[in-house]
Enzyme design. Structure first.
Site, short mmCIF file in Angstrom:
data_model
loop_
_atom_site.label_atom_id
_atom_site.label_comp_id
_atom_site.label_asym_id
_atom_site.label_seq_id
_atom_site.Cartn_x
_atom_site.Cartn_y
_atom_site.Cartn_z
N CYS A 1 63.34 40.17 71.21
CA CYS A 1 64.49 41.31 72.43
C CYS A 1 62.61 41.55 72.22
CB CYS A 1 64.53 41.92 71.32
SG CYS A 1 65.83 40.68 70.03
N ASP B 1 70.66 31.14 66.67
CA ASP B 1 71.19 30.91 67.99
C ASP B 1 71.75 29.12 68.84
OD1 ASP B 1 70.59 32.80 68.62
OD2 ASP B 1 68.65 32.67 69.62
N ASN C 1 71.34 36.94 62.59
CA ASN C 1 70.71 37.47 60.94
C ASN C 1 72.06 37.69 60.26
OD1 ASN C 1 68.16 39.45 60.04
ND2 ASN C 1 68.06 39.37 62.99
#
Lengths: 436, 436
Positions: free
Chosen positions: A30, A271, A293
């Site tokens: 990110c 993901d 996470n």
């Protein structure tokens, strides 16, 4: 790595072996746009833990630049290839976690593989893009796609003084925002100097000497020294599919609440795995660090013989374009209607602080409820500093199955430097409540 | 005024008559310290609506500088005195709302009524204090009490260049904060140049020529040109008590969920009324603008013949000392233990943004749960910009009766400019969960 760490902490007798294709473990993908923008100069800052630290602190054998090329679920082993030596061998396992992540969608158009065309996935891909900006000093960037990546990259490119054009197939930026909220973001992008071409699909990249020189849409040709694709992510599950591990509609590994795949002894997290959406009551694929996470902790606990469940997501996300904060959770109006809900919806304008207090910024909040029951379905926020994280109240309310009236009743924190007396999410809920 | 407005909007045939002792209606008392500090110069900015606008927009007859001097619940009338003319008369009512608010506690010590001694209640009292600072240019201020008012006034006095001393009877500032969290606030106050004397009760004000010149404690005498009392608020309910309207332990009017007093046709709302605390499951008296506003809407709806309930508070509050944000909700550790709970508690340190992201500020979060059930009991936050309003997630969780595990599971918003991957309230909840 979150699963590996959790499993080892749960059970010190467990041998934990991790194979990672890229050169890095546990990094903050990110942060890539902010590295490109120059806000974060050293890419090592984005690395939470190195393979060495996993070995030393947790006794986890984490091997980077290793690719698992196939999975055998019957004999319980994987084939592994080490990039450096080209050597391939098999490793046995008792419990296997598929945590292959997601990769960027690259449209199948001519020139998409030319030099100067980027798509962001790993930390390494971010380092490469930053280096391209630093060394090649592009003058014109075309960003394909106006989702989270497109928005954050637009800020980065503008910050680097690059002429920035965003091409988006949809009629608006940020597909999950309702049109009115998206319009506020578009205005901010244009004000910052970005050129937006909405409702235009990219048909090809023009290449000269192996290098991208322009992006072609149905309507125009846009000169470009640099092209960045940000048109979505897709779970990297070819290896799982080839091993007959069942996938869901979106191509992510099907899992239950404990993150078990449909194959005994095989788990999936992050993901590449599905998540249950507590609002829509359907499984979907969410490619976000927070979910990954949480998945990791749950999968790691279960793999180590413990018991943990992942109850699900409500669809929360946040980003920023310069000073404008953009957040969503649950269903927007369009998404709710598309799922067949009759909705009670309100969009209000307020301020992040009490209106007379210095630094009060404009904030727009949309709240969506189910008309028949008053149940909260979701919300969207666009506003100045302090606006975005207010979405968490609506996220918490969605987890609780709260109604619009419940949100209005909440004892939220107020003082002039922090909020109007009624928090903007409550003002919106009060107005939406009139349609219930 | 919130009840008056709501009642009129519900029922246009209703005659609504409001008597207010001070010269103002609907003002933001919370803004007074910021007016004194000079952040908000014009006191009119703190007025939400004038009596004239109530008359014109809502058809409400709001009369300021009028005091209701007695209530007759049998004959259903009140005696009213108009300050300007000194005239007194009676007004009949069908439904009566007692919204007399709260006033500052002024300790019964010699000199407390001298010139230069202030206590904050109405907007008018704030205007008077600001004028005293502007015109008399005090050099030394002593603030008595280190709660919300003391803290905010300390910031204001320091901002105005006044030598500032805070005297507090308790061994810490902010009595509702646990000691560790309060210590962080004390450090910030001292760093900003305030002198703190904790564990010292004020014994008297020394007066010279009718004007305060020093504050005397058991341990010392502190020179002062200006003294501000901030030792708590007390509901203004003598008039209700004299009319035999039952009060609770704290002297606030007893009400039910609809804000009915124990006397037929008499309602109470705001700082003078009780509120049910959903965490402690007891009635208490909360003198906060948010609660008063919610009360007003509920009472107004019911008075107009509608049906509304006020489910209760969870004990949320927030303030700021310069850049340090301070927030609480539910029970702290000490308060929970005092009520007999066995607690699971954790205090963690984290950052308001992802640690590598520019502008990440330190944040400390304390979370308290019930050890036997894991139920969330409360939380406290002290930290930099962006820290405080995170308390709202815990407040929402308290409303939902959530457990620590529920907080950990929540799908909260994350991106590097907004939060670590696990929000600090979740990190604290995870650690506290280990003791459940």
């Amino acid at each position: 790595m979150s699963a590996a760490g959790k499993a080892r902490r749960m059970n010190r007798d467990l041998d934990v072996l991790v194979f990672e294709r890229s050169p890095h473990t546990s990094y903050s993908a990110c942060g890539i746009p902010y590295h490109v923008a120059g806000y974060v100069d050293d890419p090592r800052d984005m690395q939470v833990r190195t393979p060495e630290s996993f070995r030393e602190r947790y006794g986890i054998d984490a091997r980077v630049a290793h690719e698992v090329v196939s999975i055998d679920v019957h004999d319980r082993r994987v084939s592994v290839k080490r990039f450096e030596s080209g050597k391939t061998w098999t490793e046995p396992w008792d419990q296997l976690l598929v945590a292959t992540g997601a990769g960027p969608v690259v449209p199948d158009v001519p020139g998409a593989d030319a030099a100067g065309v980027h798509a962001i996935s790993t930390l390494q891909s971010g380092i490469v893009l930053r280096r391209a900006v630093d060394e090649e000093r592009p003058r014109r960037a075309v960003l394909v796609g106006a989702g989270y990546v497109g928005l954050e990259m637009a800020e980065a490119m503008l910050e680097r003084g690059i002429d920035t054009t965003v091409v988006e197939m949809n009629d608006q930026v940020m597909a999950t925002l309702d049109a009115g909220m998206a319009g506020r973001v578009e205005e901010a992008m244009r004000e910052a100097g970005a050129t937006l071409h909405l409702g235009e699909a990219v048909e090809g990249i023009e290449v000269e000497g192996g290098k991208a020189r322009a992006v072609r849409t149905a309507d125009r040709t846009l000169d470009a020294d640099l092209v960045v694709f940000g048109v979505g992510m897709r779970p990297r599950t070819a290896i799982a599919r080839d091993a007959d591990i069942p996938l869901g509609d979106r191509g992510a590994v099907r899992v239950d609440e404990r993150l078990r795949s449909r194959v005994d002894g095989v788990w999936a997290a992050g993901d590449c795995a599905e998540s249950y959406n507590l609002v829509t009551r359907r499984y979907e694929n969410v490619a976000l660090a927070t979910v990954a996470n949480k998945h990791g902790v749950v999968a790691g606990t279960n793999i180590a013989g413990g018991y943990a469940r992942f109850p699900g997501v409500v669809g929360t996300a946040i980003t920023r374009f310069r000073d404008l904060e953009i957040a969503r959770t649950g269903l927007g109006e369009a998404a709710a209607r598309a799922l067949g809900y009759e909705v009670a919806v309100a969009t209000i304008e307020s301020t992040t602080r009490l209106d007379y207090y210095p630094g009060a910024e404009a904030i727009a909040v949309e709240v969506v409820g189910e008309r028949s029951t008053g149940r909260l379905l979701g919300g969207q926020i666009v506003g100045g500093a302090g606006a975005g994280k207010r979405i968490d109240v609506l996220a918490a309310a969605l987890h609780a199955g709260a109604t619009l009236a419940d949100v209005v009743d909440m004892d939220l924190a107020y003082a002039p430097p922090f909020s109007p007396v009624w928090d903007p999410v409550q003002i919106a809920s009060r107005v939406a409540l009139k349609d219930v």
